[in-house]
Design a protein around this motif. Sequence first.
Motif, PDB file in Angstrom:
ATOM      1  N   TYR A 239       2.974  12.364   6.334  1.00  0.00           N
ATOM      2  CA  TYR A 239       2.282  11.157   5.892  1.00  0.00           C
ATOM      3  C   TYR A 239       3.356   9.839   5.821  1.00  0.00           C
TER       4      TYR A 239
ATOM      5  N   ALA B 121       0.625  -1.227  -0.035  1.00  0.00           N
ATOM      6  CA  ALA B 121       0.080  -0.055   0.174  1.00  0.00           C
ATOM      7  C   ALA B 121       0.710   1.326  -0.036  1.00  0.00           C
TER       8      ALA B 121
ATOM      9  N   TYR C  65       3.943   1.603  -1.349  1.00  0.00           N
ATOM     10  CA  TYR C  65       4.742   1.561  -2.750  1.00  0.00           C
ATOM     11  C   TYR C  65       3.959   1.585  -3.765  1.00  0.00           C
ATOM     12  N   ALA C  66       3.041   1.032  -3.851  1.00  0.00           N
ATOM     13  CA  ALA C  66       2.012   1.014  -5.019  1.00  0.00           C
ATOM     14  C   ALA C  66       0.587   1.151  -5.000  1.00  0.00           C
ATOM     15  N   GLY C  67       0.270   1.659  -3.714  1.00  0.00           N
ATOM     16  CA  GLY C  67      -1.001   2.435  -3.621  1.00  0.00           C
ATOM     17  C   GLY C  67      -2.114   1.406  -2.854  1.00  0.00           C
ATOM     18  N   ILE C  68      -3.078   2.163  -2.366  1.00  0.00           N
ATOM     19  CA  ILE C  68      -3.759   1.130  -1.620  1.00  0.00           C
ATOM     20  C   ILE C  68      -4.721   0.253  -2.558  1.00  0.00           C
ATOM     21  N   PRO C  69      -5.053   0.832  -3.914  1.00  0.00           N
ATOM     22  CA  PRO C  69      -5.807   0.043  -4.814  1.00  0.00           C
ATOM     23  C   PRO C  69      -5.056  -1.280  -4.993  1.00  0.00           C
TER      24      PRO C  69
END
Length: 290
Positions: free
Chosen positions: A197, A121, A123-127
């Motif tokens: 963040y 989440a 390094y590539a995002g939550i999706p």
Amino acid sequence: MTAVAAPSLSVSSPASTPASPSTDRFSRGHALLCEIAGPGGSDILNGLGDIAPDLARLTVEFGYGDVYARPGLTLAQRQLINVAALTALGTAAPQLRFHIDGALNIGVEPARIVETVLHMAVYAGIPAALNGMAVAKAAFAARPELDFTPARSDTDGTRTLGERHERGLDALARVDGEAGERVVASLADIAPVLADYIVDFAFADVYSRPALDLKTRELATVAACTALGTAAPQLRVHLHGLLNVGGTREEAIETIVQMAVYAGFPAALNGIAAAREVFAERDAAGRAGE
């Protein structure tokens, strides 16, 4: 990387003399494939026989016989960095499922698989992490014998904002040291909230979770940043981080080399260039400190 057929099925061992390098590579690779895939491993990609049997053979010989058989990483580490990279890429759900199943087959605990996917989440995002978790959920559901209860860490919002930030700063210092601190400082004049963040979410909420040790987190991060191919500065930071938390140069190189199979040679070559820079920096710092 999805499994391929056994020599006795639609993909046959190369025709060559006994104990030739080619047959050795295939046999070695096929044995590793079956160790990961379990009893049905030989049957998984028989479908390639009618269109690209050589792709199946090359997958066994190169992916498993050459790369997976190398020393430097354990089989469990290789499976987890694949889970990390394939989650981050987000383009290979069947292969992600194969490697989650493979990790379970060789004894990797479900909690470590879940934590590796969750780590992405950052390094590539939550999706990407949500999609990866859906694949993991399906893999676990197919194994009702698994004894898996989701763990909750103490980073669930019960701490004050100040405590959370201090926890994040401590984790950042332990993992990335001065390199991480420079990243945070560089944002002060343009996006200080992003710096917060990074500290509060990435390091206080995610890195501080107990289900995965820091070395495995950094191996997963190096794999993901290499595979993504868009994060060279961050890859350098986390190569430092891996070495800071007890990883070795050999483990770093092996992780990057493995990404040639899963993300292509250009991504691996760029990763090696980043590693060369990081190793040179550390060598220079070591000489300066003598």
